[in-house]
Design an enzyme around this catalytic site. Structure first.
Site, mmCIF file in Angstrom:
data_model
loop_
_atom_site.group_PDB
_atom_site.id
_atom_site.type_symbol
_atom_site.label_atom_id
_atom_site.label_comp_id
_atom_site.label_asym_id
_atom_site.label_seq_id
_atom_site.Cartn_x
_atom_site.Cartn_y
_atom_site.Cartn_z
ATOM 1 N N ARG A 54 29.530 -61.046 4.679
ATOM 2 C CA ARG A 54 30.708 -60.290 5.103
ATOM 3 C C ARG A 54 31.192 -59.452 3.927
ATOM 4 O O ARG A 54 31.202 -59.922 2.781
ATOM 5 C CB ARG A 54 31.844 -61.224 5.546
ATOM 6 N N HIS B 81 25.123 -53.029 9.220
ATOM 7 C CA HIS B 81 25.302 -54.370 9.810
ATOM 8 C C HIS B 81 24.215 -54.664 10.857
ATOM 9 O O HIS B 81 24.512 -54.933 12.027
ATOM 10 C CB HIS B 81 26.700 -54.505 10.434
HETATM 11 P P1 NAP Z 1 26.778 -71.786 7.925
HETATM 12 O O1 NAP Z 1 25.646 -72.510 8.559
HETATM 13 O O2 NAP Z 1 28.167 -72.147 8.335
HETATM 14 O O3 NAP Z 1 26.616 -71.974 6.342
HETATM 15 C C1 NAP Z 1 27.585 -71.543 5.435
HETATM 16 C C2 NAP Z 1 27.181 -72.005 4.040
HETATM 17 O O4 NAP Z 1 28.125 -71.494 3.102
HETATM 18 C C3 NAP Z 1 27.194 -73.531 3.906
HETATM 19 O O5 NAP Z 1 26.121 -73.952 3.110
HETATM 20 C C4 NAP Z 1 28.514 -73.789 3.192
HETATM 21 O O6 NAP Z 1 28.527 -74.956 2.387
HETATM 22 C C5 NAP Z 1 28.624 -72.580 2.305
HETATM 23 N N1 NAP Z 1 30.021 -72.351 1.931
HETATM 24 C C6 NAP Z 1 31.086 -72.151 2.737
HETATM 25 N N2 NAP Z 1 32.209 -72.004 2.002
HETATM 26 C C7 NAP Z 1 31.842 -72.140 0.718
HETATM 27 C C8 NAP Z 1 32.556 -72.115 -0.507
HETATM 28 N N3 NAP Z 1 33.878 -71.927 -0.548
HETATM 29 N N4 NAP Z 1 31.864 -72.293 -1.645
HETATM 30 C C9 NAP Z 1 30.524 -72.492 -1.630
HETATM 31 N N5 NAP Z 1 29.780 -72.542 -0.490
HETATM 32 C C10 NAP Z 1 30.438 -72.350 0.664
HETATM 33 O O7 NAP Z 1 26.654 -70.216 8.144
HETATM 34 P P2 NAP Z 1 25.329 -69.368 8.498
HETATM 35 O O8 NAP Z 1 24.990 -69.521 9.924
HETATM 36 O O9 NAP Z 1 24.303 -69.654 7.479
HETATM 37 O O10 NAP Z 1 25.891 -67.883 8.296
HETATM 38 C C11 NAP Z 1 26.483 -67.471 7.079
HETATM 39 C C12 NAP Z 1 27.251 -66.166 7.293
HETATM 40 O O11 NAP Z 1 26.345 -65.099 7.483
HETATM 41 C C13 NAP Z 1 28.109 -66.140 8.572
HETATM 42 O O12 NAP Z 1 29.355 -66.769 8.364
HETATM 43 C C14 NAP Z 1 28.251 -64.659 8.829
HETATM 44 O O13 NAP Z 1 29.427 -64.165 8.223
HETATM 45 C C15 NAP Z 1 27.029 -64.045 8.147
HETATM 46 N N6 NAP Z 1 26.105 -63.413 9.116
HETATM 47 C C16 NAP Z 1 25.827 -62.087 8.999
HETATM 48 C C17 NAP Z 1 24.960 -61.476 9.882
HETATM 49 C C18 NAP Z 1 24.618 -60.011 9.756
HETATM 50 O O14 NAP Z 1 24.060 -59.416 10.691
HETATM 51 N N7 NAP Z 1 24.870 -59.384 8.633
HETATM 52 C C19 NAP Z 1 24.360 -62.222 10.907
HETATM 53 C C20 NAP Z 1 24.654 -63.568 10.999
HETATM 54 C C21 NAP Z 1 25.544 -64.166 10.097
HETATM 55 P P3 NAP Z 1 28.420 -76.427 3.032
HETATM 56 O O15 NAP Z 1 27.000 -76.502 3.608
HETATM 57 O O16 NAP Z 1 28.604 -77.330 1.888
HETATM 58 O O17 NAP Z 1 29.464 -76.525 4.094
#
Ligand code: NAP
Length: 306
Positions: free
Chosen positions: A221, A269
């Site tokens: 993001r 995006h």
């Molecule tokens: P996820 O499964 O919820 O994983 C988030 C990761 O970030 C987890 O490992 C979490 O740690 C870590 N995290 C969260 N807050 C943190 C902090 N304060 N300090 C350190 N680590 C932190 O999410 P995901 O499915 O992988 O997706 C990640 C993000 O990608 C989404 O939220 C979205 O914004 C973005 N995204 C972008 C696109 C695009 O087209 N550009 C598409 C899809 C997603 P823990 O494991 O310890 O909880």
């Protein structure tokens, strides 16, 4: 009983048709054309106009139409309801392929050769040495990316909120883990969710801790990054390049300095767009669960904000 699609920025005929087929007894309607707001019990939501969800008085559950829920949670009128998000192996694969492509772009110096072409310069150069990749966020997408690059033989480090164990990945966690996670990285990939804890987290001090000449990729993001600090790091050589797929304001305004920055690669995006055909089954399943009182799959932890 009906299901509302509140997804203003997308053509929804296909999603409406597929969900109607999967849920033949349920009326699937596209916001704002809702026949009876009181009949809506389930909403599929993405970047909703504030107040649109609160206007459905008998809503039981919200299904986010993507992986990140920050835009849904930003609505101050949002009712306190369970929210599920998309977790889809096809989406994960799309993200990993995008990152693989961006890595090849930098490894092959296509950024440099594009600039040379514009000046009719013929100057061969061997590929960039990219040995170490750091992935910030080791969730569904980050862990998949880290595993993929580790399997290709890169040195990989990763950072998450809580401790992780991933084969072939040096994992760090918590505030104190960020600096060592990125210290040796030639490429840093951001796959964190946007939450109050990560808002503007990647700031001047963060970029100054990276290896000089590192490459930064943000596919998470835009608001996780301090734009001014990123530009400063690109201008003073701390970073040699950045690939940005996400921005604080989307579409990226025409006057934003990122457009004119020669060492930024911009994509609109597109790194992992939700694919209707692969997510209909999980949306329909969550709808059925919400009707029977069973917990939805891929529930968001509202306390953590992701
Ligand atoms: P996820 O499964 O919820 O994983 C988030 C990761 O970030 C987890 O490992 C979490 O740690 C870590 N995290 C969260 N807050 C943190 C902090 N304060 N300090 C350190 N680590 C932190 O999410 P995901 O499915 O992988 O997706 C990640 C993000 O990608 C989404 O939220 C979205 O914004 C973005 N995204 C972008 C696109 C695009 O087209 N550009 C598409 C899809 C997603 P823990 O494991 O310890 O909880």
């Amino acid at each position: 009983m009906s299901l509302a699609l509140i997804i203003p920025d997308r053509k929804l005929d296909d999603l409406q048709q597929r969900l109607s087929q999967a849920l033949p007894d349920t009326r699937v309607e596209i916001w704002p054309d809702i026949t009876d707001p009181a009949a809506v019990e389930f909403a599929v939501v993405w970047k909703q106009p504030p107040g649109s969800v609160a206007a459905l008085p008998n809503l039981k559950a919200i299904q986010c139409f993507g992986a990140g829920v920050d835009a849904i949670l930003a609505d101050p009128t949002l009712p306190a309801l369970p929210i599920a998000r998309i977790v889809d192996p096809a989406l994960t694969q799309t993200m990993v392929r995008y990152l693989d492509g961006v890595l090849s772009y930098y490894r092959l110096r296509l950024d440099l050769f594009k600039q040379q072409q514009q000046q009719a310069v013929w100057q061969p150069k061997s590929p960039r040495r990219i040995a170490h990749i750091c992935v910030l966020g080791l969730g569904e997408l980050g862990a998949a990316a880290a595993n993929y690059f580790a399997a290709l033989g890169y040195q990989v480090s990763g950072w998450a909120r809580t401790a992780k164990q991933l084969a072939g990945v040096q994992c760090y966690s918590g505030d104190a883990g960020l600096a060592p996670a990125v210290a040796q990285a030639d490429v840093v990939i951001c796959l964190l969710p946007l939450t109050p804890a990560t808002d503007s987290l990647l700031d001047g001090p963060f970029f100054s801790r990276l290896k000089a000449g590192a490459i930064f990729i943000n596919v998470a993001r835009g608001a996780i990054v301090d734009d001014e600090a990123l530009l400063a790091a690109l201008n003073n050589g701390q970073l040699q390049g950045a690939c940005l797929d996400v921005f604080r304001q989307e579409p990226l305004p025409a006057q934003h300095p990122f457009w004119q920055q020669p060492n930024i690669l911009i994509t609109p995006h597109v790194s992992a767009v939700t694919n209707v055909s692969t997510v209909v089954a999980q949306i329909a399943d969550n709808y059925r669960r919400s009707q029977t009182g069973e917990a939805m799959a891929n529930l968001v932890n509202l306390n953590k904000g992701y």
